[in-house]
Design a protein around this motif. Structure first.
Motif, PDB file in Angstrom:
ATOM      1  N   ILE A 195      11.556  -5.956   9.451  1.00 51.12           N
ATOM      2  CA  ILE A 195      12.658  -4.744   9.125  1.00 51.12           C
ATOM      3  C   ILE A 195      11.911  -3.428   9.291  1.00 51.12           C
ATOM      4  O   ILE A 195      10.953  -3.100   9.708  1.00 51.12           O
ATOM      5  CB  ILE A 195      12.918  -4.649   7.596  1.00 51.12           C
ATOM      6  N   SER A 196      13.147  -2.679   9.492  1.00 50.51           N
ATOM      7  CA  SER A 196      12.740  -0.955   9.436  1.00 50.51           C
ATOM      8  C   SER A 196      13.753  -0.603   8.329  1.00 50.51           C
ATOM      9  O   SER A 196      15.033  -0.478   8.302  1.00 50.51           O
ATOM     10  CB  SER A 196      13.200  -0.578  10.749  1.00 50.51           C
ATOM     11  N   ALA A 197      12.818  -0.282   7.393  1.00 53.42           N
ATOM     12  CA  ALA A 197      13.565   0.190   5.921  1.00 53.42           C
ATOM     13  C   ALA A 197      14.336   1.396   6.428  1.00 53.42           C
ATOM     14  O   ALA A 197      15.471   1.787   5.711  1.00 53.42           O
ATOM     15  CB  ALA A 197      12.766   0.428   4.915  1.00 53.42           C
ATOM     16  N   ARG A 198      13.669   2.293   7.224  1.00 53.87           N
ATOM     17  CA  ARG A 198      14.433   3.737   7.372  1.00 53.87           C
ATOM     18  C   ARG A 198      15.795   3.318   8.349  1.00 53.87           C
ATOM     19  O   ARG A 198      16.593   4.173   7.985  1.00 53.87           O
ATOM     20  CB  ARG A 198      13.326   4.597   8.031  1.00 53.87           C
ATOM     21  N   ASN A 199      15.458   2.550   9.328  1.00 49.30           N
ATOM     22  CA  ASN A 199      16.647   2.404  10.094  1.00 49.30           C
ATOM     23  C   ASN A 199      17.683   1.239   9.907  1.00 49.30           C
ATOM     24  O   ASN A 199      18.618   0.907  10.482  1.00 49.30           O
ATOM     25  CB  ASN A 199      16.342   2.088  11.496  1.00 49.30           C
TER      26      ASN A 199
ATOM     27  N   VAL B 221      10.787   9.763  -2.235  1.00 46.03           N
ATOM     28  CA  VAL B 221      10.169   9.417  -0.871  1.00 46.03           C
ATOM     29  C   VAL B 221       9.378  10.389  -0.624  1.00 46.03           C
ATOM     30  O   VAL B 221       9.945  11.489  -0.285  1.00 46.03           O
ATOM     31  CB  VAL B 221      11.138   8.940   0.198  1.00 46.03           C
ATOM     32  N   SER B 222       8.128  10.439   0.184  1.00 44.95           N
ATOM     33  CA  SER B 222       7.589  11.387   0.367  1.00 44.95           C
ATOM     34  C   SER B 222       6.338  10.652   1.410  1.00 44.95           C
ATOM     35  O   SER B 222       6.009   9.690   1.283  1.00 44.95           O
ATOM     36  CB  SER B 222       6.771  12.041  -0.549  1.00 44.95           C
ATOM     37  N   ASP B 223       5.705  11.810   2.000  1.00 40.42           N
ATOM     38  CA  ASP B 223       4.597  11.365   3.072  1.00 40.42           C
ATOM     39  C   ASP B 223       3.447  11.175   2.243  1.00 40.42           C
ATOM     40  O   ASP B 223       2.224  10.803   3.018  1.00 40.42           O
ATOM     41  CB  ASP B 223       4.778  12.427   4.443  1.00 40.42           C
ATOM     42  N   ILE B 224       3.174  11.840   1.060  1.00 39.72           N
ATOM     43  CA  ILE B 224       1.958  11.859   0.641  1.00 39.72           C
ATOM     44  C   ILE B 224       1.848  10.720  -0.340  1.00 39.72           C
ATOM     45  O   ILE B 224       2.489  10.022  -0.988  1.00 39.72           O
ATOM     46  CB  ILE B 224       2.109  12.819  -0.491  1.00 39.72           C
TER      47      ILE B 224
ATOM     48  N   GLY C 225       7.210  -7.208   6.685  1.00 42.90           N
ATOM     49  CA  GLY C 225       6.914  -6.380   7.429  1.00 42.90           C
ATOM     50  C   GLY C 225       7.647  -5.180   8.055  1.00 42.90           C
ATOM     51  O   GLY C 225       8.978  -5.430   8.553  1.00 42.90           O
ATOM     52  N   ASN C 226       7.071  -4.029   7.565  1.00 49.32           N
ATOM     53  CA  ASN C 226       8.017  -2.843   7.860  1.00 49.32           C
ATOM     54  C   ASN C 226       7.751  -2.035   9.071  1.00 49.32           C
ATOM     55  O   ASN C 226       6.552  -2.039   9.540  1.00 49.32           O
ATOM     56  CB  ASN C 226       8.003  -2.090   6.487  1.00 49.32           C
ATOM     57  N   LYS C 227       8.698  -1.058   9.322  1.00 51.52           N
ATOM     58  CA  LYS C 227       8.449  -0.074  10.448  1.00 51.52           C
ATOM     59  C   LYS C 227       8.265  -0.663  11.885  1.00 51.52           C
ATOM     60  O   LYS C 227       7.683  -0.194  12.671  1.00 51.52           O
ATOM     61  CB  LYS C 227       7.022   0.917  10.228  1.00 51.52           C
ATOM     62  N   THR C 228       8.954  -1.617  11.882  1.00 56.15           N
ATOM     63  CA  THR C 228       9.256  -2.278  13.127  1.00 56.15           C
ATOM     64  C   THR C 228       9.836  -1.338  14.391  1.00 56.15           C
ATOM     65  O   THR C 228       9.752  -1.577  15.502  1.00 56.15           O
ATOM     66  CB  THR C 228      10.199  -3.734  13.453  1.00 56.15           C
ATOM     67  N   ASP C 229      10.641  -0.408  14.138  1.00 51.46           N
ATOM     68  CA  ASP C 229      10.923   0.598  14.997  1.00 51.46           C
ATOM     69  C   ASP C 229       9.909   1.148  15.475  1.00 51.46           C
ATOM     70  O   ASP C 229      10.152   1.835  16.699  1.00 51.46           O
ATOM     71  CB  ASP C 229      11.980   1.748  14.353  1.00 51.46           C
ATOM     72  N   LEU C 230       8.689   1.446  15.305  1.00 49.82           N
ATOM     73  CA  LEU C 230       7.575   1.968  15.793  1.00 49.82           C
ATOM     74  C   LEU C 230       6.731   1.255  16.867  1.00 49.82           C
ATOM     75  O   LEU C 230       6.077   1.684  17.460  1.00 49.82           O
ATOM     76  CB  LEU C 230       6.625   2.583  14.785  1.00 49.82           C
ATOM     77  N   SER C 231       6.841  -0.030  16.931  1.00 53.92           N
ATOM     78  CA  SER C 231       6.257  -0.967  17.769  1.00 53.92           C
ATOM     79  C   SER C 231       6.980  -2.082  18.347  1.00 53.92           C
ATOM     80  O   SER C 231       8.018  -2.186  17.606  1.00 53.92           O
ATOM     81  CB  SER C 231       4.981  -1.353  17.364  1.00 53.92           C
TER      82      SER C 231
ATOM     83  N   LYS D 149       0.832  -1.278  -0.090  1.00 52.80           N
ATOM     84  CA  LYS D 149      -0.133   0.192   0.048  1.00 52.80           C
ATOM     85  C   LYS D 149       0.831   1.346  -0.007  1.00 52.80           C
ATOM     86  O   LYS D 149       1.873   1.183   0.341  1.00 52.80           O
ATOM     87  CB  LYS D 149      -0.681  -0.173   1.054  1.00 52.80           C
ATOM     88  N   PRO D 150       0.230   2.359  -0.444  1.00 57.20           N
ATOM     89  CA  PRO D 150       0.945   3.590  -0.493  1.00 57.20           C
ATOM     90  C   PRO D 150       1.558   3.773   0.969  1.00 57.20           C
ATOM     91  O   PRO D 150       0.528   3.202   2.102  1.00 57.20           O
ATOM     92  CB  PRO D 150       0.158   4.644  -0.767  1.00 57.20           C
ATOM     93  N   ASN D 151       2.752   4.222   1.203  1.00 57.78           N
ATOM     94  CA  ASN D 151       3.333   4.562   2.559  1.00 57.78           C
ATOM     95  C   ASN D 151       3.718   3.212   3.231  1.00 57.78           C
ATOM     96  O   ASN D 151       4.038   3.474   4.582  1.00 57.78           O
ATOM     97  CB  ASN D 151       2.417   5.242   3.548  1.00 57.78           C
ATOM     98  N   ALA D 152       3.737   2.306   2.503  1.00 58.13           N
ATOM     99  CA  ALA D 152       4.352   1.115   3.436  1.00 58.13           C
ATOM    100  C   ALA D 152       5.698   1.223   3.540  1.00 58.13           C
ATOM    101  O   ALA D 152       6.304   0.782   4.485  1.00 58.13           O
ATOM    102  CB  ALA D 152       3.637  -0.249   2.412  1.00 58.13           C
ATOM    103  N   GLY D 153       6.413   1.983   2.828  1.00 56.52           N
ATOM    104  CA  GLY D 153       7.856   2.295   2.700  1.00 56.52           C
ATOM    105  C   GLY D 153       8.770   1.780   1.657  1.00 56.52           C
ATOM    106  O   GLY D 153       9.726   1.284   1.673  1.00 56.52           O
ATOM    107  N   LYS D 154       7.731   1.311   0.435  1.00 56.29           N
ATOM    108  CA  LYS D 154       8.531   0.688  -0.589  1.00 56.29           C
ATOM    109  C   LYS D 154       9.674   1.375  -1.144  1.00 56.29           C
ATOM    110  O   LYS D 154      10.693   1.042  -1.478  1.00 56.29           O
ATOM    111  CB  LYS D 154       7.656   0.442  -1.728  1.00 56.29           C
ATOM    112  N   SER D 155       9.401   3.063  -1.327  1.00 59.62           N
ATOM    113  CA  SER D 155      10.492   3.904  -1.751  1.00 59.62           C
ATOM    114  C   SER D 155      11.711   3.821  -0.845  1.00 59.62           C
ATOM    115  O   SER D 155      12.802   3.771  -1.369  1.00 59.62           O
ATOM    116  CB  SER D 155      10.067   5.101  -2.054  1.00 59.62           C
ATOM    117  N   THR D 156      11.411   4.027   0.447  1.00 62.12           N
ATOM    118  CA  THR D 156      12.517   3.882   1.282  1.00 62.12           C
ATOM    119  C   THR D 156      13.196   2.636   1.232  1.00 62.12           C
ATOM    120  O   THR D 156      14.505   2.724   1.405  1.00 62.12           O
ATOM    121  CB  THR D 156      11.924   4.004   2.755  1.00 62.12           C
ATOM    122  N   LEU D 157      12.576   1.399   1.286  1.00 58.02           N
ATOM    123  CA  LEU D 157      13.280   0.237   0.931  1.00 58.02           C
ATOM    124  C   LEU D 157      14.018   0.151  -0.167  1.00 58.02           C
ATOM    125  O   LEU D 157      15.344  -0.225   0.020  1.00 58.02           O
ATOM    126  CB  LEU D 157      12.130  -1.094   0.752  1.00 58.02           C
TER     127      LEU D 157
END
Ligand code: GDP
Length: 460
Positions: free
Chosen positions: A362-366, A253-256, A340-346, A233-241
């Motif tokens: 994973i955490s794509a950002r970290n 990469v954007s928040d939109i 599964g992304n954004k594990t840093d948030l939970s 889905k949008p914002n899942a973090g695909k571009s970041t990954l």
């Protein structure tokens, strides 16, 4: 056979190492005069007297200027125990292009001629040192740019592929000979060739050949890369990954939600396997027209892709959502990896999805667990039908010929099912043998050889 080719008596010379500056360079000569020519330039000892497989240190002198060119080491290989099967000299000199050129010029002045691309390997083939599939593998080896494609090329050179085909060819020739013999005795209604045995051979051969044909797609994977789609889905973090994997910032990469509208292709080299990464617009019911084109593209890409990375935000989804997604992939026979992304948030993510084995968190950002993700990608490719140790067809010419082999084997089998007379079976069998020989090079012609060897670079 060698007698048919023009210029085969010439002694040829070329740089065998990559052009340019290096610590050392190797210049190779092959042909009757290889030793005589080098000996005219060499001071140290008489190379005509020395044993094969020996090294000799000395000075090379230019035949016209009488100036010293370089201190060199000369390797001597006597016919037939050499790469080409001819007299071969390899001169290791210092790696300056000037020295390389001087030595080649000196050899030419003394009677050698410049080698054509692939001519060394062509001579090796013509002298029975390599068969055609092995010779073509040399070309692949020279051109291979990843560890895995290097391994396939090595495998073929060791004769894995040609061994299988040669065994098949020999068995078919035996039956073909027996069937043709029957034709000579056609009045007497005899059968020399045991039909049951022959039928079994044809059937088992179709399995072997189909296996080789199937391996072509794996061969392509190794050579050209796996089409990998990152879906989510949008914002899942695909571009970041994508950026994390590539370690550079190409995709926006954007928040939109929904800014990544175009498919972006990037190539990643993981442990020698190339992944062509395609970042697509997210999968979801879409509202605007442009986005719906993006979603359509995603679904198409997903079907085309060899591998789908399904990326989701662990904070947004429940285990049931992911199970539903997984069922869809299974139903569509899509080769997928759940990430599964954004594990840093939970915390407690693994418990949340405990019912679904095989999810990578994973955490794509970290950049957390990106190495594990890369390992899993390689594992995906290497598992299942794909085995690096298997014989793999990487060559389009072999692929086409194998399909003809398959077709004629099926014709033979159908013929037997329909009790066709021996002379018709013999025809299909000959066609089959013809295409096998096209691959192993047992019958071939000058044009075809020139075509194949022209793919080489000079000095090989
Ligand atoms: P895309 O629409 O799927 O391509 O998602 P993006 O890569 O544009 O990411 C959407 C937002 O999620 C951006 O603000 C990213 O910085 C953020 N994001 C991506 N990965 C992570 C992550 O691992 N952790 C956190 N906290 N945020 C992330």
């Amino acid at each position: 056979m060698i007698g048919k080719l023009a210029g085969h008596h010439d002694t040829i010379v070329a740089l065998a190492t990559a052009p340019g500056i290096g610590a050392i360079a190797v210049i190779r000569l092959s042909g009757e005069q290889a030793i005589g020519i080098t000996n005219q330039l060499f001071t140290g000892k008489d190379l005509r007297e020395v044993a094969g497989h020996t090294l000799h240190f000395g000075m090379l002198t230019h035949p016209q200027t009488r100036k010293a060119i370089d201190e060199v080491v000369v390797s001597v290989f006597h016919n037939p125990r050499s790469y080409t099967g001819e007299e071969v000299i390899e001169i290791s000199c210092h790696g300056s292009p000037y020295i390389q050129q001087q030595i080649i010029d000196a050899c030419i002045l003394c009677g050698a001629r410049m080698a054509k691309p692939g001519e060394f390997t062509q001579r090796a083939f013509l002298n029975g040192k390599l068969d055609l599939t092995q010779a073509e593998s040399v070309a692949d080896l020279i051109a291979s740019n990843t560890a895995a494609s290097h391994q396939t090329a090595m495998q073929q050179m060791r004769g894995g592929f040609s061994r299988e085909l040669k065994a098949l060819r020999e068995q078919l020739i035996r039956f073909s000979a027996l069937i043709e013999l029957e034709l000579d005795f056609s009045q007497e209604d005899v059968e020399f060739a045991d039909r049951t045995q022959f039928y079994d051979l044809v059937s088992s051969s179709t399995v072997t050949v189909q296996h080789l044909i199937d391996s072509f797609s794996m061969g392509n994977v190794i050579k050209n890369g796996v089409n990998t789609a990152i879906i989510g889905k949008p914002n899942a973090g695909k571009s970041t990954l994508l950026n994390t994997l590539l370690n550079e910032n190409r995709a926006i990469v954007s928040d939109i939600a929904g800014t990544t509208r175009d498919t972006i292709e990037e190539i990643l080299n993981i442990k020698g396997i190339l992944f062509r990464l395609i970042d697509t617009a997210g999968i979801r019911e879409s509202v605007d027209a442009i986005e719906s084109i993006g979603v359509q593209k995603s679904l198409e890409k997903m079907r085309e892709a060899g591998l789908v990375i399904y990326l989701f935000d662990v904070n947004e989804y429940t285990a049931d959502d992911i199970l539903a997604q997984q069922r869809m992939f299974e139903a569509e026979k899509i080769n997928y990896l759940l990430v599964g992304n954004k594990t840093d948030l939970s915390s407690g993510v693994t418990q949340k999805f405990a019912t679904i084995p095989g999810i990578l968190f994973i955490s794509a950002r970290n950049h957390d667990h990106i190495e594990q993700l890369k390992d899993a990608l390689v594992e995906k490719v290497m598992s299942g039908s794909i085995n690096a140790e298997d014989t793999v067809i990487t060559n389009a010419r072999h692929y086409a010929a194998l399909q003809e082999v398959m077709r004629s084997l099926l014709d033979v089998r159908n013929g037997m099912d329909n009790k066709l007379p021996g002379d018709l079976l013999a025809l299909d069998l000959r066609r089959c043998l013809h295409f096998i020989s096209e691959i192993t090079g047992d019958i071939t012609n000058e044009d075809r050889l020139d075509y194949i060897f022209s793919k080489f670079c000079i000095g090989k």
